[in-house]
Structure formats: structure tokens, C-alpha cells
Design an enzyme around this catalytic site. Structure first.
Site, mmCIF file in Angstrom:
data_model
loop_
_atom_site.group_PDB
_atom_site.id
_atom_site.type_symbol
_atom_site.label_atom_id
_atom_site.label_comp_id
_atom_site.label_asym_id
_atom_site.label_seq_id
_atom_site.Cartn_x
_atom_site.Cartn_y
_atom_site.Cartn_z
ATOM 1 N N GLU A 60 47.460 -60.579 -31.323
ATOM 2 C CA GLU A 60 46.699 -59.969 -32.426
ATOM 3 C C GLU A 60 46.316 -60.967 -33.515
ATOM 4 O O GLU A 60 45.201 -60.921 -34.033
ATOM 5 C CB GLU A 60 47.468 -58.784 -33.013
ATOM 6 C CG GLU A 60 47.470 -57.536 -32.122
ATOM 7 C CD GLU A 60 48.431 -57.607 -30.948
ATOM 8 O OE1 GLU A 60 49.216 -58.592 -30.868
ATOM 9 O OE2 GLU A 60 48.420 -56.702 -30.103
ATOM 10 N N HIS A 129 53.515 -46.624 -32.692
ATOM 11 C CA HIS A 129 52.113 -46.423 -32.290
ATOM 12 C C HIS A 129 51.465 -45.285 -33.086
ATOM 13 O O HIS A 129 50.346 -44.901 -32.777
ATOM 14 C CB HIS A 129 52.004 -46.071 -30.801
ATOM 15 C CG HIS A 129 52.141 -47.234 -29.868
ATOM 16 N ND1 HIS A 129 53.289 -47.959 -29.750
ATOM 17 C CD2 HIS A 129 51.270 -47.787 -28.991
ATOM 18 C CE1 HIS A 129 53.128 -48.909 -28.837
ATOM 19 N NE2 HIS A 129 51.905 -48.838 -28.356
#
Lengths: 332, 323
Positions: A60, A129
């Protein structure tokens, strides 16, 4: 006017912008050959090629950092960070690099990039998440943050973000992924920085964004049967905040409830409440109430998830409490 | 390899310019004439001079908190740099960001970065953009041995190799990550050994030999330009001064510093130029005097420049607020 699902509207925006501007590119995990973890980039690789629709490793910081450098060098990259929870890995590039470069270069270098990321709240995604980190992002000078609650806005805000001269984080709701809605013909760009009244009402303003807008609307429908007319204001942009939009609505209704799926402390709700307590002070007839997640981790199991994220009934209760309240209560 | 006299004199002048600029800044800081932090690269000038001599103006660099040398070698204006150190409005960031933040798109300086490892993925992104735009620009990421432990090093080399991008990773291995000797932060102190694992070539060069750095950099930059992909180039060097100006340096022996000062890259090239009859003592002294005058002019420019205003505090945060 076409009817399509939320994810299809995201896909349409990417397709339209890739076709419109050769400097637009898409990069992220699984965006190319796999067509996106949830399908939003399906078909783009075939249409625009592997250079402009760039599959990346799982990294990321690297993905966002590459987007920063590419934007500085003249592209308009759309980087995907699959879940908002993963932004933690990329925060340096987003906060210390993308957001600061214009100022640190005396305005000579802009970073016209987008980070698309999904909020998994409400889809049994659990503690890593399903979080809502929009307040982290909204706290950073130089970053813009938008969050569409309808297919039309998901498309229009993403298009505006891609065309913007500054870095924009576009948050998408996984819980709205399959929801259908009308998407206008033509460009359909939704300007950054403007809230939308989703439902007009005279008694109370309910400010929400993302999927919470739909629960606020459900609450408003329930309250209508009780004679309470709630106005639902969809923020759409968290930074820069549409202060005028909030204050104008508050001026009409004189009561304010703020709803979000994020936890309360230091959150967007506090910012809106501060706005009301400051510039909107004379318009307030009742205390501002925040309806947020409790200050604990996001649960995975549906029964607890229902308790965690503000549901329509909890929002309705909050509205009832402020409609009953009188500012003069407790004063001589 | 034989080089044009101009190239060698250019390397010499660049190194002197970096050395004298940084020593001047260090004196100004010690005299309380500059605010903030200052990180100098004294002793490492051959890396910046050698690599940037291999670059074209449109090529791009990202650099670090110890980046004055790279910026000067890439063509930054000494006056605007000095003005930034002084916190003046004519500085590269209008005097708002300080010594660690220089961007000059006119000569390919994307940015200097106060976050260790922060510039590596950016360089990969700029290289990605260059290829997509169809240009010939190569991007160089300068970083130190300390950045090798950062995740961005791993992520950047992974992507650059995978996509065969026109980027060169230049690691100035000066044996210290801030205040910690390399033995405390790296098991294998040869940074270039890591390259093959990522699928790109790694090379090491004497980072105190400007000509050797120039030769190595020219080869890997042209390789990148020709589509041959990235390289990890390790320049073995040493930082003469502390991590920051004022650093008491309790972590190393004076003898170690003195030993490395014997390998002064400027003295080395100066001797080679004179031995090879490329220049006389007088030529090089005159060149140095010219540079000292330029630095003096940069200081005068900075000191006579206005301070930033309250409006400058708020401007350039977004495009709408860019003045």
C-alpha cells in the site's frame, strides 16, 4: 438517465475518465487481470492496456507512493487501496507526501491523484476490514475526502476527484455495492465540497454520509408517521466541509443530529457539532446529538454489527430526543 | 576511461559548491543566524556530483533530509536554497519548510524528503509516468543506508524491477543511520547485495571518487534510459559531520572520522586534475574563489529577502489557495 448499481457507477467513472484523459491511470492490487476485488475495474485492462491499468504487488505504501510520484510528474493516477483499514500502511505517502507537496514546493508542484478505498462497514468484515477512518483523513490539510452514498454520487464524485488538482481520497461503501440508482446522462460530475439534501424537512437536520445516509432516511420515514419532519443532509465531502450547507439547513430546522459509522471521539460528528455550536449557535434550539459507533472494535458477527453501526431505530430515537428538547430547559 | 576536461572540472566545481554551501550553512546555524535543523553531507559530495553529472536537466531526482548536495548538483539555485534555510519568502518553499524541503521542477528536483525512505516510491512513480508519457527521462532516488530497512525500499525495488522502469536507486552508504553504526542496523552491510533478490542489478562504487561515481552512474542511467530497467547503485562513503549540526557524536571515535577525512573526495580529484595537467593550482583556487563569491551572494540575497507573511502560512495548501 440510466439505472445501475453503485459498483457499476464506479466502474463507469473510471472508464469515462480513462477514455477522456490519457494522463489518467489506475493502479492497485488486483485491479487489472482480476478486474478488481469487487469488480469495479473489470474490463479496464482490456480497454486501456496494462500500462494504464497497472496491477501492483500488495504494498500500500508503494502503491500510494507511486501515485504521488506519477502525479508530480504529470499523470492523474487513481490508486486503489482495497480497504480503508489498509490506509494505515500508506499514511506516510498520503499525509506526509501527497498532502504537503504543493505547500512545500511553494505551489509549483501539485499532486493531482486519487486514492479509492472501500469501507467494509456493515458487511461482516470485522475489526480490520470494517473501520471508518475518514476523520484521520479529514484532519490533514491538503487532502480532500469524499464519500458517495448513491450510484450517481459514487460516479460523479470520483470523476470530480480525478479532475481535481489536489489529492483526493474517495471512500466507497461496500454495503452499498449492489444498490441501484439513477445515474444522469452526460458528464455527471458532482462538485467536491457540496452537501446534498436527500430529504427535506422542517423539524430537525440529520447530517450523515456514506451508507449511514440510507439508515437516516429510513429513520426519517418512520418519524414522518409520528409527525416529525426530518431533513437528511448527505455531506458527500468531508473535507472541505460544506459549512454553508449544514448551517443553512440548521437555520431552517434549528435542531441537529449527526450520524456516522465511525466511533465518536475526535470524529466528524464532533466537527459538525462544533460548527453548530460556533457559527450556528443562534440557530440551535436543542443540544446537538451524535449517533456513532461505540468506542470499541468493529465486530464481525451480524448480531453485534447491528448494535455497533447506527441503525434507523437508534437514529430515530436521537431525533425524537432533540425534537422534544427545549433550549430553555433548565434555564431561568 | 578518459573524460573531457570540462566534465572533470565540472565535477570538481560541483563538489566545492556543495562543500562550501554546507560549511557556510553550518557556520550560520552555529551563529544562530538560521532557525531549525541542518543535516550536512560534508564528505559525501562525490556521490551527488558524480550521479547528477550523468543526468540531463529533464531527468528527475528525489532526495532526503541530507539533500543539499543532490539539489545543488542537479542545478538548484543557491540563493533560493539559502533563502529557504533562512526562512525567507524567496526560498524554495517560501521559507515555510526549511532545509529539508527543496523542490524545483525546472531542474527536475521532485523533492527532498524529511521522511527516511519517503522518496523511493515517488521516484518509481515518476519513472512510471515518464514511460507512460513516452519521454526519455530517468529518475534517480537518492537515499542513505538507513532507508534500506524501511518498507518503501523493499516495495520500490519490487515494483521498479517488475515493471522494468527507468529509475536508478542510489544508496549513499555512509555507515550511519542517523546516529547508529551500520553494524547496529544491517546484517549485510553491502547494500547492493540485495538487488539480485529483487531482480535488478546491484553495483558498488567508491563513493569518495567522483570520477568512479560518474562512470558507474552514466552506465546505469543510460541503461535505464534505453529501457534496460532499474539498478541499485551503492556509493560507499562517509559523513564527516554529525547526523545534524550540533550532534555531539558520542557514538563514534574521532580516529574513525579522521581516517575518512584522509579520503576527501575533493582533495582527491584536485590532485588528479593537477597531476593530469587538466588544471593548475591557480585555476582551481580561482574556481573556488568564484564559488565562494556565489555563496556569499546567496547569503546576501537570503538575508535581504522578506520574511513570509501570514498569508503565506495559509497559501498553497490546495490549488484553490495557491498564490
Amino acid at each position: 438517465m440510466a439505472t445501475m448499481k453503485y459498483w457499476q457507477a464506479v466502474q463507469l467513472a473510471l472508464k469515462e475518465e480513462l477514455a477522456r484523459d490519457p494522463s489518467v491511470c489506475v493502479l492497485g492490487e488486483d485491479v487489472g487481470r482480476a478486474g478488481g476485488a469487487f469488480g469495479a475495474t473489470a474490463g479496464l485492462l482490456g480497454a486501456f492496456g496494462a500500462e494504464r491499468v497497472r496491477d501492483t504487488p500488495i504494498c500500500e505504501a508503494g502503491i500510494v507512493g507511486v501515485a504521488v510520484g506519477a502525479a508530480m510528474a504529470g499523470l492523474r493516477p487513481v490508486a486503489e487501496v482495497m480497504f480503508m483499514d489498509f490506509l494505515g500502511l500508506a499514511m506516510d505517502q498520503l499525509v506526509n507526501q501527497a498532502a504537503k507537496l504543493r505547500h512545500m514546493s511553494a505551489g509549483r508542484i501539485g499532486v493531482p491523484m486519487v486514492v479509492r478505498t472501500i469501507c467494509g462497514a456493515g458487511r461482516q468484515t470485522g475489526p480490520q476490514h470494517g473501520q471508518s477512518f475518514e476523520a484521520w483523513l479529514g484532519h490533514v490539510p491538503g487532502l480532500k475526502v469524499v464519500w458517495g452514498s448513491t450510484p450517481a454520487d459514487a460516479r460523479g464524485l470520483l470523476k470530480a476527484a480525478i479532475r481535481d488538482a489536489d489529492p483526493v481520497v474517495v471512500i466507497e461503501s461496500l454495503s452499498l455495492w449492489g444498490q441501484s440508482g439513477d445515474v444522469p446522462e452526460g458528464d455527471g460530475v458532482v462538485p467536491i465540497g457540496r452537501a446534498a439534501v436527500r430529504r427535506a424537512g422542517r423539524d430537525v437536520t440529520v447530517v450523515a454520509y456514506g451508507s449511514a445516509v440510507h439508515r437516516a432516511l429510513a429513520a426519517a420515514r418512520t418519524l414522518e408517521g409520528e409527525g416529525i419532519e426530518a431533513e437528511v443532509l448527505d455531506l458527500r465531502t468531508l473535507n472541505p466541509l460544506d459549512e454553508d450547507g449544514v448551517l443553512e439547513s440548521l437555520h431552517r430546522t434549528r435542531r441537529l443530529v449527526v450520524v456516522h459509522d465511525a466511533v465518536g471521539p475526535c470524529g466528524t460528528g464532533a466537527e459538525i457539532a462544533a460548527l453548530a455550536a460556533g457559527k450556528g449557535y443562534r440557530d440551535l434550539d436543542a443540544p446537538v446529538v451524535r449517533v456513532t459507533a461505540p468506542f470499541t472494535l468493529v465486530p464481525f458477527v451480524p448480531a453485534l454489527e447491528q448494535l455497533y453501526f447506527p441503525q434507523a431505530e437508534r437514529i430515530a430515537d436521537a431525533v425524537r430526543s432533540v425534537v422534544r428538547a427545549r433550549r430553555s430547559e433548565g434555564r431561568s | 576511461m578518459r573524460h573531457a576536461r570540462e566534465t572533470l572540472l565540472g565535477l570538481y566545481a560541483t563538489m566545492v559548491r556543495i562543500r562550501e554551501f554546507e560549511l557556510c550553512a553550518a557556520r550560520l546555524l552555529a551563529a544562530n543566524r538560521l532557525p531549525g535543523f541542518l543535516h550536512t553531507s560534508v564528505g559525501q559530495e562525490a556521490c551527488a556530483a558524480g550521479v547528477c553529472a550523468a543526468l540531463r536537466r529533464e531527468d528527475r531526482i528525489t532526495t532526503t533530509h541530507r539533500g543539499h548536495g543532490h539539489c545543488i548538483a542537479k542545478g538548484a539555485d543557491l540563493g533560493r536554497m539559502m533563502a529557504e534555510l533562512f526562512g525567507r519568502r524567496t526560498g524554495y518553499a517560501k521559507g515555510r519548510a526549511g532545509s529539508m524541503h527543496v523542490s524545483d521542477p525546472d531542474c527536475g528536483i521532485l523533492n527532498a524528503n524529511a521522511i527516511v525512505g519517503g522518496g523511493l516510491p515517488m521516484a518509481v512513480g515518476a519513472a512510471y509516468a515518464a514511460r507512460l508519457q513516452g519521454g526519455e527521462a530517468v529518475t534517480v532516488a537518492f537515499f542513505g543506508d538507513g532507508a534500506v530497512a524501511e518498507g518503501t525500499f523493499h516495495e520500490s525495488l519490487t515494483m521498479a524491477a517488475l515493471w522494468a522502469l527507468p529509475v536508478v536507486f542510489v544508496c549513499e552508504n555512509n555507515l550511519y543511520a542517523e546516529m547508529s553504526h551500520i553494524s547496529l542496523h544491517m546484517k549485510d552491510p553491502d547494500v547492493h547485495h540485495r538487488a539480485p533478490a529483487y531482480g535488478l542489478p546491484g553495483r558498488a562504487v567508491d563513493g569518495n571518487d567522483a570520477v568512479a561515481v560518474y562512470e558507474a552512474a552514466s552506465a546505469v542511467v543510460e541503461r535505464a534510459r534505453a529501457g534496460g530497467g532499474p539498478t541499485l547503485l551503492e556509493c560507499k562513503t562517509y559523513r564527516w559531520r554529525g547526523h545534524f549540526e550540533g550532534d555531539p557524536q558520542r557514538y563514534r571515535a574521532r580516529e574513525e572520522v579522521a581516517e575518512w577525512m584522509e579520503r576527501d573526495p575533493i582533495r582527491r580529484l584536485r590532485a588528479a586534475l593537477i597531476d593530469g595537467a587538466a588544471a593548475t593550482e591557480g585555476d582551481l583556487d580561482r574556481r573556488r574563489q568564484e564559488i565562494l563569491a556565489q555563496i556569499e551572494a546567496a547569503v546576501a540575497f537570503a538575508e535581504s529577502s522578506p520574511e513570509p507573511t501570514a498569508e503565506d502560512l495559509l497559501s498553497d495548501v490546495t490549488a484553490a489557495g495557491t498564490s
